[in-house]
Design a protein around this motif. Structure first.
Motif, PDB file in Angstrom:
ATOM      1  N   ILE A  12       0.832  -1.204   0.000  1.00  0.00           N
ATOM      2  CA  ILE A  12       0.000   0.000   0.000  1.00  0.00           C
ATOM      3  C   ILE A  12       0.867   1.255   0.000  1.00  0.00           C
ATOM      4  O   ILE A  12       0.523   2.274  -0.603  1.00  0.00           O
ATOM      5  N   VAL A  13       2.016   1.195   0.650  1.00  0.00           N
ATOM      6  CA  VAL A  13       2.917   2.350   0.687  1.00  0.00           C
ATOM      7  C   VAL A  13       3.776   2.416  -0.568  1.00  0.00           C
ATOM      8  O   VAL A  13       3.959   3.489  -1.163  1.00  0.00           O
ATOM      9  N   ILE A  14       4.307   1.263  -0.994  1.00  0.00           N
ATOM     10  CA  ILE A  14       5.286   1.259  -2.085  1.00  0.00           C
ATOM     11  C   ILE A  14       4.617   1.478  -3.444  1.00  0.00           C
ATOM     12  O   ILE A  14       5.137   2.207  -4.287  1.00  0.00           O
ATOM     13  N   ILE A  18       5.887   4.143  -6.257  1.00  0.00           N
ATOM     14  CA  ILE A  18       6.486   3.733  -7.529  1.00  0.00           C
ATOM     15  C   ILE A  18       5.698   4.292  -8.711  1.00  0.00           C
ATOM     16  O   ILE A  18       6.272   4.761  -9.700  1.00  0.00           O
ATOM     17  N   LEU A  19       4.361   4.262  -8.613  1.00  0.00           N
ATOM     18  CA  LEU A  19       3.533   4.809  -9.686  1.00  0.00           C
ATOM     19  C   LEU A  19       3.784   6.302  -9.862  1.00  0.00           C
ATOM     20  O   LEU A  19       3.926   6.795 -10.991  1.00  0.00           O
ATOM     21  N   LEU A  20       3.854   7.035  -8.745  1.00  0.00           N
ATOM     22  CA  LEU A  20       4.107   8.475  -8.825  1.00  0.00           C
ATOM     23  C   LEU A  20       5.474   8.758  -9.434  1.00  0.00           C
ATOM     24  O   LEU A  20       5.620   9.631 -10.301  1.00  0.00           O
ATOM     25  N   GLN A  21       6.482   8.021  -9.008  1.00  0.00           N
ATOM     26  CA  GLN A  21       7.822   8.230  -9.562  1.00  0.00           C
ATOM     27  C   GLN A  21       7.869   7.888 -11.044  1.00  0.00           C
ATOM     28  O   GLN A  21       8.543   8.563 -11.821  1.00  0.00           O
ATOM     29  N   SER A  22       7.149   6.862 -11.450  1.00  0.00           N
ATOM     30  CA  SER A  22       7.139   6.491 -12.860  1.00  0.00           C
ATOM     31  C   SER A  22       6.511   7.589 -13.709  1.00  0.00           C
ATOM     32  O   SER A  22       7.026   7.948 -14.778  1.00  0.00           O
ATOM     33  N   VAL A 159      15.152   8.762  -6.487  1.00  0.00           N
ATOM     34  CA  VAL A 159      15.250   7.385  -5.992  1.00  0.00           C
ATOM     35  C   VAL A 159      15.805   7.356  -4.575  1.00  0.00           C
ATOM     36  O   VAL A 159      15.315   6.618  -3.709  1.00  0.00           O
ATOM     37  N   GLY A 160      16.843   8.159  -4.314  1.00  0.00           N
ATOM     38  CA  GLY A 160      17.428   8.179  -2.971  1.00  0.00           C
ATOM     39  C   GLY A 160      16.440   8.634  -1.916  1.00  0.00           C
ATOM     40  O   GLY A 160      16.334   8.041  -0.831  1.00  0.00           O
ATOM     41  N   THR A 161      15.687   9.700  -2.230  1.00  0.00           N
ATOM     42  CA  THR A 161      14.676  10.177  -1.277  1.00  0.00           C
ATOM     43  C   THR A 161      13.600   9.127  -1.050  1.00  0.00           C
ATOM     44  O   THR A 161      13.135   8.925   0.081  1.00  0.00           O
ATOM     45  N   SER A 162      13.214   8.439  -2.113  1.00  0.00           N
ATOM     46  CA  SER A 162      12.200   7.391  -1.965  1.00  0.00           C
ATOM     47  C   SER A 162      12.695   6.260  -1.074  1.00  0.00           C
ATOM     48  O   SER A 162      11.937   5.733  -0.250  1.00  0.00           O
ATOM     49  N   LEU A 163      13.966   5.886  -1.222  1.00  0.00           N
ATOM     50  CA  LEU A 163      14.510   4.827  -0.374  1.00  0.00           C
ATOM     51  C   LEU A 163      14.520   5.230   1.093  1.00  0.00           C
ATOM     52  O   LEU A 163      14.211   4.421   1.983  1.00  0.00           O
ATOM     53  N   VAL A 164      14.864   6.483   1.359  1.00  0.00           N
ATOM     54  CA  VAL A 164      14.844   6.970   2.749  1.00  0.00           C
ATOM     55  C   VAL A 164      13.426   6.932   3.309  1.00  0.00           C
ATOM     56  O   VAL A 164      13.182   6.488   4.441  1.00  0.00           O
ATOM     57  N   LEU A 165      12.464   7.404   2.500  1.00  0.00           N
ATOM     58  CA  LEU A 165      11.077   7.393   2.957  1.00  0.00           C
ATOM     59  C   LEU A 165      10.574   5.965   3.155  1.00  0.00           C
ATOM     60  O   LEU A 165       9.822   5.699   4.104  1.00  0.00           O
TER      61      LEU A 165
END
Length: 430
Positions: A12-14, A18-22, A159-165
């Motif tokens: 639910i979080v990921i 991923i969709l937003l980043q894409s 990508v880095g910010t997403s990994l931290v989040l």
């Protein structure tokens, strides 16, 4: 889909992230990266076209020193004018290169002359050769002049910010899921008759409410068991007093032959009373502890020797199991005792591993018909075909055994034995 709540929460979080980043990456690549690269390539091609116009429109020195200087100092291009040799053969094109595609289109559109392009050889330099009327113009430009080379910084930051989040989300989700897992473990332990006194509701409000409801339910069940046990203790005392009085009156009676049958009936009533109390009590208030299977089987060997019955036992795995010792001893004692009573050969096989204890008891007795195997677990049911009434018993042995097994979170199943008798399979978590 995963079946665990933790995995579903992560999805639910990921998934939205991923969709937003894409979408962002697609829009950025389509609008920003491609547009900037196209404009830079247009500027470089425009400079090259201007150099060609100057060379062909104005007289130049033999070594073209002035136009080379202007190109290097003003346009940041290194050029050379070489003899009219044939252009090299086209090299292999990269599978995906926005620069190669865009620069080729711009040179074709603005200059429209034979040319040769190399964007692969040197990662920082672009080489362009253009066929003029009586010479070849060779141009070297920095890749950054025609290509948005810092695009990867944006992608790396995203990508880095997403990994931290995601790391933060995983930590928070784990803390939210832990109280639910503890509640499930407490309910499972209570269902198996183990102590759950160390459980305290915590976490989100809904989880705390569920935990509080579980504690209230546990208190009501324990209080009901205590009240039932106290009532049965009182009933047992009163009935035993009456049976003792009957026994004394019969003992002082004159005609011993007349009271022999009554005396047997009183003994049977006492046996039935003890069996009923044991069944109703169910050993539910006993605390879990270690139970040694090897020692119990040794005791059963002595009992088999006294009864004149052949007995063999085998154990695989750890001899000690975590159960309610007295109740589990009663369970095995009832099942194996029935086998001793109705068979001459008894074989017990125990396997303890992977969190489960499986005990199989086989005998060569008369057995039980398949259509009657569930009936024998009902209280006070005795089958004339399989069990001889003259051998005594109250019909509660298997009922007590199944009640104890299920209170441990397991069960008992009856099957046909290869020896012709009955096979009893006991499975409990241990």
């Amino acid at each position: 889909m995963p079946k665990r709540l933790y995995a579903r929460s992560l999805i639910i979080v990921i998934a939205p992230m991923i969709l937003l980043q894409s979408v962002i990456a697609f829009v950025f690549m389509e609008r920003h990266w491609q547009m900037v690269t196209q404009r830079l390539s247009q500027a470089v091609t425009r400079d090259i076209a201007a150099i060609i116009d100057v060379i062909e429109s104005y007289p130049q020195e033999d070594d073209y020193a002035e136009i080379i200087r202007i190109a290097q100092e003003r346009l940041q291009l290194r050029i050379s004018i070489e003899p009219p040799d044939p252009l090299p053969a086209p090299g292999p094109k990269p599978f995906f290169s926005l620069l190669d595609q865009t620069l080729t289109e711009e040179i074709t559109r603005q200059i429209n002359r034979p040319f040769w392009l190399d964007t692969v050889g040197n990662s920082n330099i672009i080489e362009i050769r253009i066929q003029l009327e009586d010479s070849v113009l060779r141009v070297f430009a920095r890749r950054g002049q025609a290509y948005a080379s810092n695009t990867h910084i944006f992608l790396l930051w995203m990508v880095g910010t997403s990994l931290v989040l995601l790391a933060i989300a995983v930590a928070f989700l784990r803390n939210q899921i832990r109280p639910i897992l503890q509640l499930a473990e407490a309910a499972e332990s209570f269902g198996k008759g183990r102590s759950t006194t160390d459980f305290q509701p915590h976490g989100a409000e809904e989880v705390r409410r569920a935990g509080s409801a579980f504690l209230q339910m546990r208190e009501r069940i324990e209080r009901q068991i205590e009240q039932r046990t106290a009532m049965l203790t009182g009933v047992s005392h009163d009935l035993r007093t009456i049976l003792t009085r009957f026994k004394l009156q019969l003992a002082v009676a004159r005609n011993k032959a007349d009271i022999k049958a009554l005396d047997a009936d009183i003994d049977e009533m006492r046996s039935m009373l003890e069996g009923y109390l044991a069944f109703a009590r169910g050993e539910a208030l006993e605390d879990p502890g270690k139970f040694d299977l090897a020692a119990f089987f040794s005791k059963m060997e002595e009992e088999a020797r006294l009864r004149g019955c052949a007995f063999t036992a085998s154990l695989t795995g750890d001899s000690e199991v975590l159960v309610r010792p007295n109740a589990f001893s009663r369970l095995l004692g009832n099942v194996i005792g029935n086998a001793f009573r109705y068979a001459s050969n008894v074989r017990v096989t125990a396997y303890h591993g992977n969190g489960t204890l499986t005990v199989t008891v086989e005998d060569d007795g008369p057995g039980i018909p398949p259509d009657k195997r569930e009936e024998v677990f009902k209280p006070f049911v005795r089958l004339d075909i399989a069990r001889n009434q003259d051998k005594g018993g109250t019909g509660l042995g298997l009922s007590i055994a199944r009640d104890i097994a299920r209170s441990h979170g397991g069960d008992i199943v009856l099957e046909s034995s290869e020896t012709g008798g009955l096979r009893v399979i006991i499975r409990v978590p241990a």
